[in-house]
Design a protein around this motif. Sequence first.
Motif, PDB file in Angstrom:
ATOM      1  N   GLY A  66       0.818  -1.208   0.000  1.00 36.34           N
ATOM      2  CA  GLY A  66       0.000   0.000   0.000  1.00 36.34           C
ATOM      3  C   GLY A  66       0.850   1.255   0.000  1.00 36.34           C
ATOM      4  O   GLY A  66       2.031   1.218   0.342  1.00 36.34           O
ATOM      5  N   TRP A  67       0.216   2.336  -0.428  1.00 35.54           N
ATOM      6  CA  TRP A  67       0.810   3.669  -0.330  1.00 35.54           C
ATOM      7  C   TRP A  67      -0.085   4.516   0.570  1.00 35.54           C
ATOM      8  O   TRP A  67      -1.327   4.455   0.479  1.00 35.54           O
ATOM      9  CB  TRP A  67       0.913   4.336  -1.698  1.00 35.54           C
ATOM     10  N   PHE A  68       0.561   5.319   1.403  1.00 39.13           N
ATOM     11  CA  PHE A  68      -0.133   6.213   2.327  1.00 39.13           C
ATOM     12  C   PHE A  68       0.551   7.566   2.270  1.00 39.13           C
ATOM     13  O   PHE A  68       1.653   7.693   1.723  1.00 39.13           O
ATOM     14  CB  PHE A  68      -0.059   5.649   3.752  1.00 39.13           C
ATOM     15  N   ARG A  69      -0.094   8.572   2.822  1.00 36.97           N
ATOM     16  CA  ARG A  69       0.531   9.888   2.870  1.00 36.97           C
ATOM     17  C   ARG A  69       0.117  10.620   4.139  1.00 36.97           C
ATOM     18  O   ARG A  69      -0.942  10.348   4.712  1.00 36.97           O
ATOM     19  CB  ARG A  69       0.171  10.709   1.640  1.00 36.97           C
ATOM     20  N   ARG A 119      -2.083  10.365   9.017  1.00 39.16           N
ATOM     21  CA  ARG A 119      -1.730   9.586   7.851  1.00 39.16           C
ATOM     22  C   ARG A 119      -2.982   9.000   7.228  1.00 39.16           C
ATOM     23  O   ARG A 119      -3.875   8.526   7.938  1.00 39.16           O
ATOM     24  CB  ARG A 119      -0.767   8.475   8.248  1.00 39.16           C
ATOM     25  N   GLU A 120      -3.056   9.022   5.887  1.00 36.97           N
ATOM     26  CA  GLU A 120      -4.231   8.530   5.208  1.00 36.97           C
ATOM     27  C   GLU A 120      -3.874   7.543   4.104  1.00 36.97           C
ATOM     28  O   GLU A 120      -2.800   7.606   3.512  1.00 36.97           O
ATOM     29  CB  GLU A 120      -5.038   9.693   4.597  1.00 36.97           C
ATOM     30  N   PHE A 121      -4.793   6.652   3.850  1.00 38.22           N
ATOM     31  CA  PHE A 121      -4.649   5.665   2.791  1.00 38.22           C
ATOM     32  C   PHE A 121      -4.694   6.355   1.430  1.00 38.22           C
ATOM     33  O   PHE A 121      -5.496   7.263   1.201  1.00 38.22           O
ATOM     34  CB  PHE A 121      -5.790   4.655   2.911  1.00 38.22           C
ATOM     35  N   VAL A 122      -3.824   5.897   0.519  1.00 37.56           N
ATOM     36  CA  VAL A 122      -3.816   6.410  -0.847  1.00 37.56           C
ATOM     37  C   VAL A 122      -4.211   5.315  -1.839  1.00 37.56           C
ATOM     38  O   VAL A 122      -5.125   5.491  -2.633  1.00 37.56           O
ATOM     39  CB  VAL A 122      -2.431   6.982  -1.211  1.00 37.56           C
ATOM     40  N   ALA A 123      -3.491   4.181  -1.797  1.00 34.83           N
ATOM     41  CA  ALA A 123      -3.739   3.115  -2.765  1.00 34.83           C
ATOM     42  C   ALA A 123      -3.204   1.801  -2.224  1.00 34.83           C
ATOM     43  O   ALA A 123      -2.309   1.794  -1.372  1.00 34.83           O
ATOM     44  CB  ALA A 123      -3.090   3.430  -4.107  1.00 34.83           C
ATOM     45  N   THR A 170      -6.760  -3.760  -6.994  1.00 36.22           N
ATOM     46  CA  THR A 170      -6.254  -2.469  -6.543  1.00 36.22           C
ATOM     47  C   THR A 170      -7.403  -1.685  -5.899  1.00 36.22           C
ATOM     48  O   THR A 170      -8.582  -1.953  -6.154  1.00 36.22           O
ATOM     49  CB  THR A 170      -5.665  -1.626  -7.677  1.00 36.22           C
ATOM     50  N   SER A 171      -7.014  -0.741  -5.078  1.00 38.88           N
ATOM     51  CA  SER A 171      -7.990   0.126  -4.432  1.00 38.88           C
ATOM     52  C   SER A 171      -7.379   1.503  -4.274  1.00 38.88           C
ATOM     53  O   SER A 171      -6.170   1.617  -4.056  1.00 38.88           O
ATOM     54  CB  SER A 171      -8.379  -0.449  -3.063  1.00 38.88           C
ATOM     55  N   TYR A 172      -8.218   2.552  -4.382  1.00 40.48           N
ATOM     56  CA  TYR A 172      -7.733   3.919  -4.313  1.00 40.48           C
ATOM     57  C   TYR A 172      -8.629   4.758  -3.406  1.00 40.48           C
ATOM     58  O   TYR A 172      -9.845   4.552  -3.331  1.00 40.48           O
ATOM     59  CB  TYR A 172      -7.727   4.562  -5.698  1.00 40.48           C
ATOM     60  N   ALA A 173      -8.007   5.733  -2.777  1.00 41.49           N
ATOM     61  CA  ALA A 173      -8.788   6.739  -2.077  1.00 41.49           C
ATOM     62  C   ALA A 173      -9.550   7.568  -3.105  1.00 41.49           C
ATOM     63  O   ALA A 173      -9.071   7.785  -4.223  1.00 41.49           O
ATOM     64  CB  ALA A 173      -7.872   7.640  -1.253  1.00 41.49           C
ATOM     65  N   ASP A 174     -10.717   8.033  -2.734  1.00 42.10           N
ATOM     66  CA  ASP A 174     -11.518   8.828  -3.663  1.00 42.10           C
ATOM     67  C   ASP A 174     -10.772  10.067  -4.148  1.00 42.10           C
ATOM     68  O   ASP A 174     -10.934  10.492  -5.287  1.00 42.10           O
ATOM     69  CB  ASP A 174     -12.831   9.254  -2.997  1.00 42.10           C
ATOM     70  N   SER A 175      -9.930  10.621  -3.298  1.00 44.71           N
ATOM     71  CA  SER A 175      -9.234  11.863  -3.624  1.00 44.71           C
ATOM     72  C   SER A 175      -8.186  11.690  -4.719  1.00 44.71           C
ATOM     73  O   SER A 175      -7.768  12.674  -5.326  1.00 44.71           O
ATOM     74  CB  SER A 175      -8.565  12.434  -2.374  1.00 44.71           C
ATOM     75  N   THR A 229      -1.977   5.786 -10.078  1.00 50.17           N
ATOM     76  CA  THR A 229      -2.025   4.366 -10.427  1.00 50.17           C
ATOM     77  C   THR A 229      -0.962   3.617  -9.636  1.00 50.17           C
ATOM     78  O   THR A 229       0.215   3.980  -9.685  1.00 50.17           O
ATOM     79  CB  THR A 229      -1.784   4.156 -11.925  1.00 50.17           C
ATOM     80  N   ILE A 230      -1.385   2.589  -8.939  1.00 50.76           N
ATOM     81  CA  ILE A 230      -0.447   1.734  -8.213  1.00 50.76           C
ATOM     82  C   ILE A 230      -0.161   0.513  -9.063  1.00 50.76           C
ATOM     83  O   ILE A 230      -1.054  -0.032  -9.735  1.00 50.76           O
ATOM     84  CB  ILE A 230      -1.016   1.339  -6.828  1.00 50.76           C
ATOM     85  N   SER A 231       1.096   0.080  -9.043  1.00 47.77           N
ATOM     86  CA  SER A 231       1.478  -1.117  -9.781  1.00 47.77           C
ATOM     87  C   SER A 231       2.650  -1.765  -9.060  1.00 47.77           C
ATOM     88  O   SER A 231       3.229  -1.184  -8.139  1.00 47.77           O
ATOM     89  CB  SER A 231       1.865  -0.774 -11.228  1.00 47.77           C
ATOM     90  N   ARG A 232       2.991  -2.972  -9.486  1.00 46.53           N
ATOM     91  CA  ARG A 232       4.111  -3.661  -8.855  1.00 46.53           C
ATOM     92  C   ARG A 232       4.825  -4.517  -9.870  1.00 46.53           C
ATOM     93  O   ARG A 232       4.229  -4.993 -10.842  1.00 46.53           O
ATOM     94  CB  ARG A 232       3.626  -4.501  -7.673  1.00 46.53           C
ATOM     95  N   ASP A 233       6.117  -4.724  -9.607  1.00 48.77           N
ATOM     96  CA  ASP A 233       6.949  -5.616 -10.402  1.00 48.77           C
ATOM     97  C   ASP A 233       7.569  -6.593  -9.429  1.00 48.77           C
ATOM     98  O   ASP A 233       8.553  -6.268  -8.748  1.00 48.77           O
ATOM     99  CB  ASP A 233       8.009  -4.816 -11.156  1.00 48.77           C
ATOM    100  N   ASN A 234       6.996  -7.779  -9.328  1.00 51.92           N
ATOM    101  CA  ASN A 234       7.477  -8.739  -8.339  1.00 51.92           C
ATOM    102  C   ASN A 234       8.876  -9.252  -8.649  1.00 51.92           C
ATOM    103  O   ASN A 234       9.594  -9.672  -7.741  1.00 51.92           O
ATOM    104  CB  ASN A 234       6.487  -9.895  -8.206  1.00 51.92           C
ATOM    105  N   ALA A 235       9.260  -9.219  -9.894  1.00 49.31           N
ATOM    106  CA  ALA A 235      10.617  -9.639 -10.250  1.00 49.31           C
ATOM    107  C   ALA A 235      11.656  -8.661  -9.716  1.00 49.31           C
ATOM    108  O   ALA A 235      12.803  -9.036  -9.471  1.00 49.31           O
ATOM    109  CB  ALA A 235      10.747  -9.764 -11.760  1.00 49.31           C
TER     110      ALA A 235
END
Length: 123
Positions: free
Chosen positions: A35-38, A45-49, A58-63, A69-75
């Motif tokens: 997750g990302w927070f700010r 502190r608030e949830f972002v994604a 994926t999930s995003y804060a309404d704001s 866009t959140i993404s990941r590269d597991n490699a």
Amino acid sequence: QVQLVESGGGLVQAGGSLRLSCAASGRTFSTYAMGWFRQAPGKEREFVAAISWRGGSTSYADSVKGRFTISRDNAKNTVYLQMSSLKPEDTAVYYCALDLTRWSGPTNQHDYWGQGTQVTVSS
């Protein structure tokens, strides 16, 4: 133990873009949600994604919905946050976090946290 190191923050004008990265080490990154927070000055502190272990959910804060866009590269053991159409109210320290489940949605209950990276959006 898990180590999370964020990078990519900086100063940008309103309407601009930034991409944050979070490199993880110490555990099997690919089996956990991230997750990302700010946290802005004077605010909690608030949830972002959030993103599930394989990136299928994926999930995003309404704001930030439609702009981030959140993404990941597991490699590469890395999670990203692409931020576009930035606004002054996006100014905050941004943290990535690892959740010891495969997916838990928009929750603040994460188990490991990075040190944060500053994002400042000027008007």
